[in-house]
Design a protein around this motif. Structure first.
Motif, PDB file in Angstrom:
ATOM      1  N   CYS A  91       0.873  -1.182   0.000  1.00 56.33           N
ATOM      2  CA  CYS A  91       0.000   0.000   0.000  1.00 56.33           C
ATOM      3  C   CYS A  91       0.908   1.230   0.000  1.00 56.33           C
ATOM      4  CB  CYS A  91      -0.909   0.000   1.219  1.00 56.33           C
ATOM      5  SG  CYS A  91      -1.992  -1.441   1.335  1.00 56.33           S
ATOM      6  N   ASN A 109      -5.278  -1.570  -4.080  1.00 56.97           N
ATOM      7  CA  ASN A 109      -5.187  -0.123  -4.264  1.00 56.97           C
ATOM      8  C   ASN A 109      -6.112   0.392  -5.360  1.00 56.97           C
ATOM      9  OD1 ASN A 109      -2.630   0.725  -2.524  1.00 56.97           O
ATOM     10  ND2 ASN A 109      -2.174  -1.228  -3.513  1.00 56.97           N
ATOM     11  N   ARG A 113      -6.952   2.863  -1.620  1.00 55.56           N
ATOM     12  CA  ARG A 113      -5.537   3.023  -1.296  1.00 55.56           C
ATOM     13  C   ARG A 113      -5.253   2.791   0.180  1.00 55.56           C
ATOM     14  NH1 ARG A 113      -5.674   8.789  -3.995  1.00 55.56           N
ATOM     15  NH2 ARG A 113      -5.754   8.234  -6.210  1.00 55.56           N
ATOM     16  N   THR A 174      -4.602   3.990  -8.966  1.00 49.88           N
ATOM     17  CA  THR A 174      -5.197   3.702  -7.656  1.00 49.88           C
ATOM     18  C   THR A 174      -6.344   4.666  -7.363  1.00 49.88           C
ATOM     19  OG1 THR A 174      -3.683   5.173  -6.456  1.00 49.88           O
ATOM     20  CG2 THR A 174      -2.958   2.905  -6.799  1.00 49.88           C
TER      21      THR A 174
END
Length: 223
Positions: A91, A109, A113, A174
């Motif tokens: 992450c 993601n 996120r 993302t």
């Protein structure tokens, strides 16, 4: 109740101050040591806050009904799966492992996120209804809000360590929250399996750590 508010203030200070002085502290002790010490501090302060919640004066806001436990249980399962995703997948803009991220395969993601923070939001939200007293509502509701605020804060912290090219590449693939990504492999069987294990462990441990059995409350509903 005063000690509850004191513990909350110290908890917030324990997160805000190290964040503001992050670069100086990391330069002094190194990133790994900083992350370790910050994690230990956060855990200790969280335990203190939870203790104060449990011993605070009980000021009811609404009556308890066993059906409310269903709400918590329903929200806790996706929360645990999100926590599992934060453990298993990188992450880069949030709490968790930042190395190994592939912008062509963003995984979790692409859905969110911040899986750990989103899970914390669901945890806080799910525990508001079955805990209808003033201190518990402040704690769990505040935790949910704190988690949401952390979305932007964590991105800001992580982006300070990246080049503009890295930031653009990560942001392009993302999303802060995009539910459709679940249908495109953002969460796999590994995350689901580990999430179910975490879920089961929390249900079993809840009675021994908190003193309340969620399944016992459901039994009362059934009776």
């Amino acid at each position: 109740m005063s000690w509850f508010f004191i513990s909350v203030v110290v908890f917030l200070a324990g997160h805000i101050i190290p964040g503001l002085m992050r670069n100086q502290i990391v330069g002094w002790m190194g990133r790994r040591a900083y992350v370790f010490c910050f994690s230990v501090l956060s855990l200790v302060l969280l335990i203190w806050v939870i203790h104060e919640v449990l011993v605070a004066d009980f000021i009811p806001l609404w009556p308890f009904a066993p059906w409310q436990v269903y709400v918590a249980l329903c929200l806790m399962l996706p929360a645990c799966i999100l926590w599992a995703a934060a453990i298993l997948q990188p992450c880069p803009l949030s709490i968790g492992r930042k190395n190994g991220f592939d912008p062509n395969r963003p995984g979790i993601n692409a859905f969110c996120r911040h899986p750990l923070l989103l899970g914390a939001f669901l945890w806080g939200l799910g525990h508001v209804l079955p805990n209808g007293d003033l201190v518990a509502v402040i704690f769990f509701g505040g935790s949910a809000v704190f988690a949401l605020v952390g979305f932007a804060r964590m991105e800001k912290i992580r982006m300070k360590e990246m080049s503009k090219a890295e930031i653009s590449e990560i942001l392009a693939g993302t999303r802060r929250f995009a539910p459709r990504a679940v249908l495109h492999g953002a969460i796999g069987l590994g995350e689901i399996g580990l999430g179910v294990m975490i879920y089961a462990c929390l249900i079993i441990a809840h009675q021994y750590v908190i003193g309340i059995s969620p399944l016992g409350a459901l039994g009362a509903f059934g009776g």
